[in-house]
Design a protein around this motif. Structure first.
Motif, mmCIF file in Angstrom:
data_model
loop_
_atom_site.group_PDB
_atom_site.id
_atom_site.type_symbol
_atom_site.label_atom_id
_atom_site.label_comp_id
_atom_site.label_asym_id
_atom_site.label_seq_id
_atom_site.Cartn_x
_atom_site.Cartn_y
_atom_site.Cartn_z
ATOM 1 N N MET A 338 0.642 -1.007 -0.144
ATOM 2 C CA MET A 338 0.082 -0.187 0.140
ATOM 3 C C MET A 338 0.971 1.060 -0.078
ATOM 4 O O MET A 338 0.668 2.346 -0.735
ATOM 5 C CB MET A 338 -0.949 0.257 1.779
ATOM 6 N N VAL A 339 2.099 1.013 1.140
ATOM 7 C CA VAL A 339 2.869 2.385 1.069
ATOM 8 C C VAL A 339 3.561 2.507 -0.377
ATOM 9 O O VAL A 339 3.403 3.703 -1.094
ATOM 10 C CB VAL A 339 3.981 2.456 1.856
ATOM 11 N N LEU A 340 4.310 1.046 -1.181
ATOM 12 C CA LEU A 340 4.764 1.859 -2.636
ATOM 13 C C LEU A 340 4.014 1.950 -3.531
ATOM 14 O O LEU A 340 4.853 2.932 -4.478
ATOM 15 C CB LEU A 340 5.664 0.339 -2.537
ATOM 16 N N LEU A 341 3.019 1.661 -3.642
ATOM 17 C CA LEU A 341 1.349 1.813 -4.763
ATOM 18 C C LEU A 341 1.307 3.513 -4.473
ATOM 19 O O LEU A 341 0.888 4.220 -5.348
ATOM 20 C CB LEU A 341 0.585 0.939 -4.797
ATOM 21 N N VAL A 369 7.289 -1.760 -8.055
ATOM 22 C CA VAL A 369 6.648 -0.788 -8.673
ATOM 23 C C VAL A 369 7.166 0.400 -9.282
ATOM 24 O O VAL A 369 8.183 1.033 -8.194
ATOM 25 C CB VAL A 369 5.429 -0.497 -6.769
ATOM 26 N N GLU A 370 6.369 0.051 -10.341
ATOM 27 C CA GLU A 370 6.723 1.282 -10.505
ATOM 28 C C GLU A 370 6.391 2.859 -11.299
ATOM 29 O O GLU A 370 5.234 2.188 -12.279
ATOM 30 C CB GLU A 370 7.847 0.754 -12.557
ATOM 31 N N LEU A 404 7.665 5.339 3.736
ATOM 32 C CA LEU A 404 9.302 4.494 3.587
ATOM 33 C C LEU A 404 9.832 3.499 4.148
ATOM 34 O O LEU A 404 10.465 2.284 4.493
ATOM 35 C CB LEU A 404 9.830 5.030 2.381
ATOM 36 N N SER A 405 10.217 4.690 5.633
ATOM 37 C CA SER A 405 10.422 4.195 6.385
ATOM 38 C C SER A 405 10.129 2.171 7.297
ATOM 39 O O SER A 405 10.561 1.191 7.556
ATOM 40 C CB SER A 405 10.690 4.779 7.311
ATOM 41 N N THR A 428 10.883 6.008 -11.095
ATOM 42 C CA THR A 428 11.228 5.698 -9.712
ATOM 43 C C THR A 428 9.773 3.925 -10.026
ATOM 44 O O THR A 428 9.247 4.140 -10.354
ATOM 45 C CB THR A 428 10.549 6.613 -8.591
ATOM 46 N N THR A 429 11.385 3.252 -10.073
ATOM 47 C CA THR A 429 11.351 1.715 -9.572
ATOM 48 C C THR A 429 11.516 1.042 -8.417
ATOM 49 O O THR A 429 12.959 0.640 -7.487
ATOM 50 C CB THR A 429 11.514 1.176 -11.267
ATOM 51 N N PHE A 430 10.646 0.964 -7.474
ATOM 52 C CA PHE A 430 10.711 0.192 -5.758
ATOM 53 C C PHE A 430 11.267 -1.673 -6.730
ATOM 54 O O PHE A 430 9.276 -2.114 -6.556
ATOM 55 C CB PHE A 430 9.800 0.541 -5.029
ATOM 56 N N LEU A 431 11.460 -2.023 -5.713
ATOM 57 C CA LEU A 431 12.291 -3.447 -5.555
ATOM 58 C C LEU A 431 11.723 -3.833 -4.015
ATOM 59 O O LEU A 431 12.770 -3.823 -3.682
ATOM 60 C CB LEU A 431 13.303 -3.583 -6.654
#
Length: 456
Positions: A338-341, A369-370, A404-405, A428-431
């Motif tokens: 949920m945070v990343l999206l 999540v890109e 993010l923390s 940005t892309t989070f992996l």
């Protein structure tokens, strides 16, 4: 010198070991000396017996007054010497003349020999007075000198222990001066390279970590106070303005809506702070079970569809066909994605797209999540997982810098790695990389899902 000090205990142990060592040395020395003296005396007696035997053999043939000859021979023996010869036909000779048995305190040597087919028994003896005197003198010297040596060694040992422990006292005195107000101070490290120097270096390293932790905590408290002050100030100002004079129902309703919105924001902030505090304290109860990540990601995608529509951003999901089972806690993982999206949607441009994908890679499961929005600058990338850190507060989309923390905390709790790749102005892309778990093994060993982490 305190009886509980390390110096005193070292001195006592040193004295005890030295006493035992000197006692053993003295005992062995006395026994060795006794054995040596008696061995020398036995060899001397054996020589006397052989000379007496040889003399008797010669004189028994040449002289008719053998006893007189033997008496004359014995006159040349050392004072206190004893000789007793017995043979067949009542042959007997004793020197000196006295009782049949030798007096107490003699060392006796037996020597039998045969002459003309007849058996003779010879005993020669010597007094033990000199041997006993030498042993008594040695015992006296040992009993007199060993306590003196131990006393001198204890004094020297106490002095040496004091010098050896002087750096410890210096480190102790320096440690007593360090408190929360001066955590930047460090302990003196002796230039000896010994164990005390290593201990001081380790303690300095620990003080460095404590200083960093206190600094982080102080910054955390300051940031939390700042973040809480803003919604409280808005609530107070709105309430005061509403109470200054009579207003229309619409004005009161607008004021209450603003108060409710700020209260909700403050509640979310407090919940996030509590979650982080529990995670830091290791008090988070995170029961796990076998979870298919596709189901979690699908739920998150559906739940965030309303926000995506409001921001005019399309969410595209790309999932692997096979089940992606991991050992995890569903509420916590739900909050993680949920945070990343949420971040990806808020920082995307209207009409843009966010790709939520899940694939298998290197024996693990990779979730990405890109977005193709504003991107994150190179200077900000190393800090985005810090609490309350916001790369651009003018474009923070109403957040408070804890999402993010929290995401990183949840990922680490699941043994996963979370990484970010970004280009400013391109996206940005989070992996998130999870280690894969076998479904049957996980289901058999782990408890069912629980809602203990609903606060996440």
């Amino acid at each position: 010198m305190s009886t509980r000090s390390l110096r005193f205990r070292l001195t006592i142990w040193y004295a005890a070991v030295l006493t035992a060592g000197l006692g053993l040395f003295g005992s062995l020395l006395w026994v060795s000396m006794r054995h040596q003296l008696l061995s020398d005396l036995d060899r001397d007696l054996d020589g006397r017996a052989k000379r007496f035997e040889s003399y008797y053999r010669n004189e028994s043939v040449r002289s008719k007054h053998i006893n007189d000859e033997l008496e004359e021979f014995c006159q040349g023996l050392p004072a206190g010497a004893f000789v007793d010869l017995r043979g067949p036909r009542d042959i007997a000779f004793r020197f000196p003349h006295g009782p049949p048995a030798p007096p107490v305190g003699f060392r006796i040597h037996h020597n039998g020999f045969t002459l003309k087919g007849e058996r003779f028994e010879l005993e020669v003896g010597a007094p033990l007075g000199d041997v006993r005197h030498a042993l008594d003198l040695l015992r006296l010297l040992l009993w007199g000198l060993i306590p003196v040596v131990i006393a001198i060694a204890c004094i020297g040992g106490a002095w040496l222990a004091g010098r050896a422990l002087k750096p410890v006292q210096s480190v102790t005195n320096a440690a007593l001066t360090i408190s929360i107000e001066n955590l930047s101070e460090r302990l003196p490290v002796p230039a000896t390279g010994d164990e005390i120097a290593k201990l001081a270096a380790v303690l300095n390293s620990m003080l460095g970590r404590l200083e960093a932790a206190v600094t982080t905590l102080s910054q955390f408290v300051a940031d939390a106070s700042h973040e809480l002050r803003t919604p409280l100030a808005v609530i107070r100002t709105t309430a005061e303005l509403a109470l200054r004079r009579e207003r229309t129902p619409e004005s009161y309703r607008a004021a209450l809506q603003e108060v409710a919105g700020e209260s909700a924001r403050m509640t979310q902030l407090i919940e996030d702070l509590l979650s982080l505090a529990r995670s830091d304290a290791g008090a988070v109860d995170m029961p796990r079970s076998a979870i298919d990540l596709r189901e979690v990601l699908a739920d998150v995608s559906v739940e965030m569809s309303g926000l995506a529509d409001a921001l005019q951003v399309r969410v595209k999901t790309v999932f692997a066909e096979q089940a992606a089972v991991i050992s995890g806690n569903r509420p916590a993982l739900h909050r993680l994605f949920m945070v990343l999206l949420d971040n990806a949607l808020k920082y995307s441009l209207p009409g843009g797209e966010v790709i939520l994908a899940m694939t298998r890679a290197n024996g693990g499961i990779l979730v990405s999540v890109e977005d193709f929005g504003q991107g994150i600058g190179e200077n900000d990338l190393p800090h985005i997982f810090k609490r309350f850190y916001q790369a651009d507060r003018a474009r923070n989309a109403g957040g408070h810098g804890l999402g993010l923390s929290l995401a990183q905390t949840i990922a680490r709790a699941h043994g996963a790695e979370i990484d970010v790749r970004s280009t400013l102005g391109k996206g940005t892309t989070f992996l998130v990389i999870f280690p894969e778990r076998d479904t049957m093994v996980t289901a058999a060993k782990l408890a069912p899902d629980a809602e203990a982490l609903a606060g996440f």
